[in-house]
Motif scaffolding. Sequence first.
Motif, short mmCIF file in Angstrom:
data_model
loop_
_atom_site.label_atom_id
_atom_site.label_comp_id
_atom_site.label_asym_id
_atom_site.label_seq_id
_atom_site.Cartn_x
_atom_site.Cartn_y
_atom_site.Cartn_z
N SER A 137 0.86 -1.19 0.00
CA SER A 137 0.00 0.00 0.00
C SER A 137 0.89 1.23 0.00
CB SER A 137 -0.90 0.02 1.24
OG SER A 137 -1.78 -1.07 1.26
N LEU A 138 0.64 2.15 -0.91
CA LEU A 138 1.42 3.39 -0.97
C LEU A 138 1.37 4.12 0.38
CD1 LEU A 138 0.23 4.72 -4.44
CD2 LEU A 138 2.58 4.08 -3.88
N PRO A 139 2.39 4.88 0.72
CA PRO A 139 2.33 5.72 1.92
C PRO A 139 1.11 6.64 1.88
CG PRO A 139 4.57 5.63 1.10
CD PRO A 139 3.71 4.95 0.06
N GLY A 140 0.36 6.66 2.98
CA GLY A 140 -0.84 7.48 3.04
C GLY A 140 -2.07 6.80 2.48
N TYR A 141 -1.94 5.55 2.06
CA TYR A 141 -3.03 4.78 1.47
C TYR A 141 -3.29 3.53 2.30
CZ TYR A 141 -2.60 7.40 -2.98
OH TYR A 141 -2.58 8.38 -3.94
N GLY A 142 -4.54 3.14 2.38
CA GLY A 142 -4.89 1.88 2.99
C GLY A 142 -4.31 1.73 4.39
N PHE A 143 -3.64 0.61 4.62
CA PHE A 143 -3.14 0.29 5.96
C PHE A 143 -1.68 0.67 6.14
CE2 PHE A 143 -6.69 -2.60 5.05
CZ PHE A 143 -7.55 -2.20 6.07
N SER A 144 -1.07 1.35 5.17
CA SER A 144 0.26 1.93 5.39
C SER A 144 0.13 3.19 6.24
CB SER A 144 0.93 2.28 4.05
OG SER A 144 1.44 1.13 3.42
N GLY A 145 1.25 3.61 6.82
CA GLY A 145 1.23 4.81 7.63
C GLY A 145 1.01 6.06 6.80
N ARG A 146 0.52 7.10 7.48
CA ARG A 146 0.31 8.40 6.85
C ARG A 146 1.49 9.31 7.17
NH1 ARG A 146 -5.88 9.18 8.81
NH2 ARG A 146 -5.34 7.45 10.17
N GLY A 149 5.18 14.39 7.65
CA GLY A 149 5.92 15.50 7.09
C GLY A 149 5.97 15.40 5.58
N ALA A 150 6.35 16.51 4.94
CA ALA A 150 6.42 16.53 3.48
C ALA A 150 7.62 15.73 2.97
CB ALA A 150 6.49 17.97 2.99
N GLY A 151 7.58 15.41 1.69
CA GLY A 151 8.72 14.76 1.06
C GLY A 151 8.47 13.37 0.51
N TRP A 152 7.25 12.83 0.77
CA TRP A 152 6.98 11.47 0.30
C TRP A 152 6.38 11.49 -1.11
CZ3 TRP A 152 8.37 6.73 1.86
CH2 TRP A 152 8.93 6.60 3.15
N GLY A 153 7.20 11.88 -2.08
CA GLY A 153 6.82 11.78 -3.47
C GLY A 153 7.26 10.45 -4.06
N ALA A 154 7.06 10.29 -5.36
CA ALA A 154 7.36 9.03 -6.02
C ALA A 154 8.82 8.59 -5.86
CB ALA A 154 6.98 9.11 -7.49
N PRO A 155 9.82 9.49 -5.96
CA PRO A 155 11.21 9.02 -5.80
C PRO A 155 11.48 8.42 -4.42
CG PRO A 155 11.16 11.15 -6.89
CD PRO A 155 9.77 10.91 -6.40
N ARG A 156 10.94 9.03 -3.36
CA ARG A 156 11.17 8.50 -2.02
C ARG A 156 10.45 7.18 -1.82
NH1 ARG A 156 10.39 12.08 3.52
NH2 ARG A 156 11.16 10.51 5.02
N ILE A 157 9.26 7.06 -2.40
CA ILE A 157 8.54 5.79 -2.32
C ILE A 157 9.33 4.71 -3.05
CG2 ILE A 157 6.42 4.58 -2.93
CD1 ILE A 157 4.97 7.31 -2.71
N ALA A 158 9.89 5.04 -4.21
CA ALA A 158 10.69 4.07 -4.96
C ALA A 158 11.86 3.58 -4.13
CB ALA A 158 11.18 4.69 -6.27
N ALA A 159 12.53 4.49 -3.43
CA ALA A 159 13.65 4.09 -2.58
C ALA A 159 13.18 3.18 -1.45
CB ALA A 159 14.34 5.33 -2.01
N ALA A 160 11.99 3.47 -0.91
CA ALA A 160 11.42 2.62 0.14
C ALA A 160 11.10 1.23 -0.41
CB ALA A 160 10.17 3.27 0.73
N TRP A 161 10.57 1.17 -1.63
CA TRP A 161 10.26 -0.12 -2.23
C TRP A 161 11.53 -0.94 -2.48
CZ3 TRP A 161 6.31 1.39 -0.28
CH2 TRP A 161 5.03 1.46 -0.80
N ALA A 162 12.61 -0.27 -2.89
CA ALA A 162 13.88 -0.97 -3.08
C ALA A 162 14.35 -1.57 -1.76
CB ALA A 162 14.93 -0.03 -3.66
N GLU A 163 14.21 -0.82 -0.69
CA GLU A 163 14.56 -1.32 0.64
C GLU A 163 13.66 -2.48 1.04
OE1 GLU A 163 15.88 -2.15 4.42
OE2 GLU A 163 16.90 -1.08 2.80
N LEU A 164 12.37 -2.39 0.74
CA LEU A 164 11.44 -3.46 1.06
C LEU A 164 11.86 -4.76 0.38
CD1 LEU A 164 8.77 -4.57 2.21
CD2 LEU A 164 7.61 -3.65 0.17
N MET A 165 12.18 -4.70 -0.90
CA MET A 165 12.55 -5.92 -1.62
C MET A 165 13.86 -6.50 -1.08
SD MET A 165 9.98 -6.44 -3.49
CE MET A 165 10.31 -7.61 -4.81
N ALA A 166 14.79 -5.63 -0.72
CA ALA A 166 16.04 -6.10 -0.12
C ALA A 166 15.78 -6.75 1.24
CB ALA A 166 17.02 -4.93 0.02
#
Length: 386
Positions: A137-146, A149-166
């Motif tokens: 679930s994207l940040p701010g969506y569904g059961f993910s956290g909201r 603070g500002a800064g959670w655009g697509a590039p930061r989410i992509a970096a989080a997803w890379a960390e998730l897969m690792a």
Amino acid sequence: MGNDVVPFKVAIPEADLADLRRRLAAARWPEKETVGDWSQGVPLEWLRDLCSYWGDGYDWRRCEDRLNAHDQFVTTIDGLDVHFLHVRSPNPDALPLLLTHGWPGSVLEFLDVIGPLTDPAAHGGDPADAFHLVVPSLPGYGFSGRPSGAGWGAPRIAAAWAELMARLGYDRYGAQGGDWGSAVTIGLAAVDPGHLAGVHLNFLMTGPGGDLSDLTDEERDALTAMAEFQEWGGGYAAQQSTRPQTLGYGLVDSPVGQCAWITEKFHAWTDHDGDPYTALTRDQMLDDVSLYWLTATAASSARLYWETGLARPSRVHALSSGLGVTVPAGVSVFPREIIRPSRRWIEHHFSDLRFYERTDRGGHFAAFEQPALFSDQVRRAFRTMR
């Protein structure tokens, strides 16, 4: 929580469901639209009928059970809790695949493709096409956290997803996305290309650039559709890109408002001949609307538009140019998608485009509307990248 990956189950309190029903019963309605179609928005009688069923007939627990039938987890990445489904294939050699939804979608869009993608042999397919699925679930969506603070655009989410897969132990994986999921998937190609087998997109914001000579009929049709969207269809994006907080007060407080805000897009962006229920059932629509309502994420989900500036004039060119994707890629264009780029438009930005097809049915919510066709497109695209 640290780097822990904690099992998760959906369990909406009964009091929240009772509150929803109370609010629906007490809703204050506007007058009927002055036209005989959807050109002013969701028609009054259509919405009243849907909300009547939502309050007296719809069963959230059915949706909850469908989610809980799959392994779900929460882990903290970059200070934010990320909810995700993790469904492993019975084929140990399956390719890990990250599926990312957009707005106004959710992980629910992918429930009907989990079986065909993780166990293709059980659904008439080739076992070699199997995937281990990770569906966050994207940040701010569904059961993910909201985000607080500002800064959670697509590039930061992509970096989080890379960390998730690792964190899940996947050294090589594919990524797939539509809508915001497309932007995040393209972001992954930038931040984690060494681990990506390739990407598949069913939505892509790109056009012909400055050269409008020698257009094909399909390209002219695509430009006509884009112009129509800019004229009549982009109001929601302008609001969410500029004042998501203001919008949130109304949508988080009114289930009728939340329902209208989302189902208008189910009408506008799905493949049907006038009746959106031929594309998505009432239960499918209300499952998604209920997820937004019960998690109170109208404002937090809309902020992704503000972070990216999707509809702000100063950002339009930057969002549709300079993609520079070098990893292996595939693109599927569904006929009722908002933007329907030609192969040559895409090749300006993707140096290794291995798969491109235009399907004969389906719209913006491809996995939700056409799960069998979507699964087939994903399987065949990744055959060129495995």
